[in-house]
Design a protein around this motif. Structure first.
Motif, PDB file in Angstrom:
ATOM      1  N   ALA A  64      56.679  11.557  92.217  1.00 37.62           N
ATOM      2  CA  ALA A  64      56.665  11.794  90.774  1.00 37.62           C
ATOM      3  C   ALA A  64      55.970  10.709  89.963  1.00 37.62           C
ATOM      4  O   ALA A  64      55.263  11.008  89.021  1.00 37.62           O
ATOM      5  CB  ALA A  64      58.084  11.978  90.261  1.00 37.62           C
ATOM      6  N   SER A  65      56.170   9.440  90.290  1.00 37.92           N
ATOM      7  CA  SER A  65      55.575   8.405  89.455  1.00 37.92           C
ATOM      8  C   SER A  65      54.474   7.691  90.215  1.00 37.92           C
ATOM      9  O   SER A  65      54.627   7.356  91.379  1.00 37.92           O
ATOM     10  CB  SER A  65      56.633   7.397  88.994  1.00 37.92           C
ATOM     11  OG  SER A  65      57.033   6.591  90.069  1.00 37.92           O
ATOM     12  N   GLN A  89      49.497   3.411  93.988  1.00 40.21           N
ATOM     13  CA  GLN A  89      48.037   3.229  93.973  1.00 40.21           C
ATOM     14  C   GLN A  89      47.585   2.415  95.182  1.00 40.21           C
ATOM     15  O   GLN A  89      46.565   2.723  95.793  1.00 40.21           O
ATOM     16  CB  GLN A  89      47.603   2.553  92.674  1.00 40.21           C
ATOM     17  CG  GLN A  89      47.713   3.426  91.447  1.00 40.21           C
ATOM     18  CD  GLN A  89      46.624   4.473  91.372  1.00 40.21           C
ATOM     19  OE1 GLN A  89      45.471   4.208  91.674  1.00 40.21           O
ATOM     20  NE2 GLN A  89      46.994   5.674  90.993  1.00 40.21           N
ATOM     21  N   SER A  90      48.333   1.374  95.531  1.00 34.82           N
ATOM     22  CA  SER A  90      47.990   0.536  96.686  1.00 34.82           C
ATOM     23  C   SER A  90      48.075   1.325  97.980  1.00 34.82           C
ATOM     24  O   SER A  90      47.196   1.214  98.843  1.00 34.82           O
ATOM     25  CB  SER A  90      48.924  -0.671  96.775  1.00 34.82           C
ATOM     26  OG  SER A  90      48.733  -1.525  95.682  1.00 34.82           O
ATOM     27  N   LEU A  97      41.848   8.790  94.383  1.00 32.85           N
ATOM     28  CA  LEU A  97      42.997   7.883  94.251  1.00 32.85           C
ATOM     29  C   LEU A  97      44.176   8.580  93.585  1.00 32.85           C
ATOM     30  O   LEU A  97      45.327   8.424  94.008  1.00 32.85           O
ATOM     31  CB  LEU A  97      42.612   6.643  93.453  1.00 32.85           C
ATOM     32  CG  LEU A  97      41.989   5.508  94.240  1.00 32.85           C
ATOM     33  CD1 LEU A  97      41.461   4.439  93.299  1.00 32.85           C
ATOM     34  CD2 LEU A  97      42.987   4.915  95.223  1.00 32.85           C
ATOM     35  N   SER A  98      43.904   9.343  92.557  1.00 25.46           N
ATOM     36  CA  SER A  98      44.962  10.051  91.847  1.00 25.46           C
ATOM     37  C   SER A  98      45.653  11.055  92.759  1.00 25.46           C
ATOM     38  O   SER A  98      46.888  11.104  92.836  1.00 25.46           O
ATOM     39  CB  SER A  98      44.382  10.753  90.622  1.00 25.46           C
ATOM     40  OG  SER A  98      45.372  11.525  89.996  1.00 25.46           O
ATOM     41  N   LEU A  99      44.871  11.870  93.474  1.00 30.98           N
ATOM     42  CA  LEU A  99      45.454  12.882  94.357  1.00 30.98           C
ATOM     43  C   LEU A  99      46.148  12.220  95.547  1.00 30.98           C
ATOM     44  O   LEU A  99      47.241  12.641  95.947  1.00 30.98           O
ATOM     45  CB  LEU A  99      44.375  13.860  94.818  1.00 30.98           C
ATOM     46  CG  LEU A  99      43.745  14.706  93.704  1.00 30.98           C
ATOM     47  CD1 LEU A  99      42.610  15.555  94.243  1.00 30.98           C
ATOM     48  CD2 LEU A  99      44.781  15.565  93.001  1.00 30.98           C
ATOM     49  N   ALA A 100      45.549  11.175  96.094  1.00 30.22           N
ATOM     50  CA  ALA A 100      46.169  10.463  97.214  1.00 30.22           C
ATOM     51  C   ALA A 100      47.492   9.825  96.798  1.00 30.22           C
ATOM     52  O   ALA A 100      48.450   9.811  97.575  1.00 30.22           O
ATOM     53  CB  ALA A 100      45.209   9.419  97.763  1.00 30.22           C
TER      54      ALA A 100
END
Length: 145
Positions: free
Chosen positions: A6-7, A13-14, A32-35
């Motif tokens: 969820a967050s 991100q890492s 990055l967003s989807l991963a």
């Protein structure tokens, strides 16, 4: 039902960046967003492209469904995910790339892991000349009683 992390924080991100780097994929903003949604909490997921698209939209990411499909295909091509086809109209994408069977729940349309090692094959057919078996997908369809 698709469930996502969820967050999206610095840890997510890492993890996402490390996941992409493992496959030598360029960490674009959308990847990055989807991963981050897929592996941000370190858990494995079974997702549909449509479910990931809705989760990306809900997180504020501006992404098209076509981009989600293309990104999932790139993740599969890079060995980060496997595509599991359950019927002619539905595929799931699995972040666990180890060999394992799946349960497909017909009533909820959910794909879950079946116990690894619970299915055994005594023999597979020999592939045609010039081919090799790359993977065997086992989907066990379940109906509630």
């Amino acid at each position: 039902m698709d469930q996502f992390f969820a967050s999206v924080d610095d840890t997510a991100q890492s993890r996402a960046a490390a996941w992409l780097a493992r496959a030598q994929l360029r960490p674009t903003r959308q990847r990055l967003s989807l991963a981050s949604l897929l592996v941000g909490d370190g858990q494995n997921r079974h997702v549909t492209a449509e479910g990931l698209f809705m989760a990306a939209k809900a997180s504020g990411e501006s992404v098209s469904l076509a981009t989600v499909y293309n990104t999932l295909r790139a993740f599969c091509d890079a060995g980060l995910m496997n595509e599991i086809t359950v019927d002619a109209t539905r595929s799931y994408f699995d972040t666990c790339v180890e060999d394992h069977p799946h349960y497909f729940w017909e009533d909820t349309q959910d794909l879950t892991d079946a116990p690894a090692g619970a299915v055994a094959f005594s023999r597979l057919p020999d592939p045609p000349a010039g081919a090799e078996i790359s993977r065997v997908d086992v989907v066990i369809r379940l109906r509630r009683t």
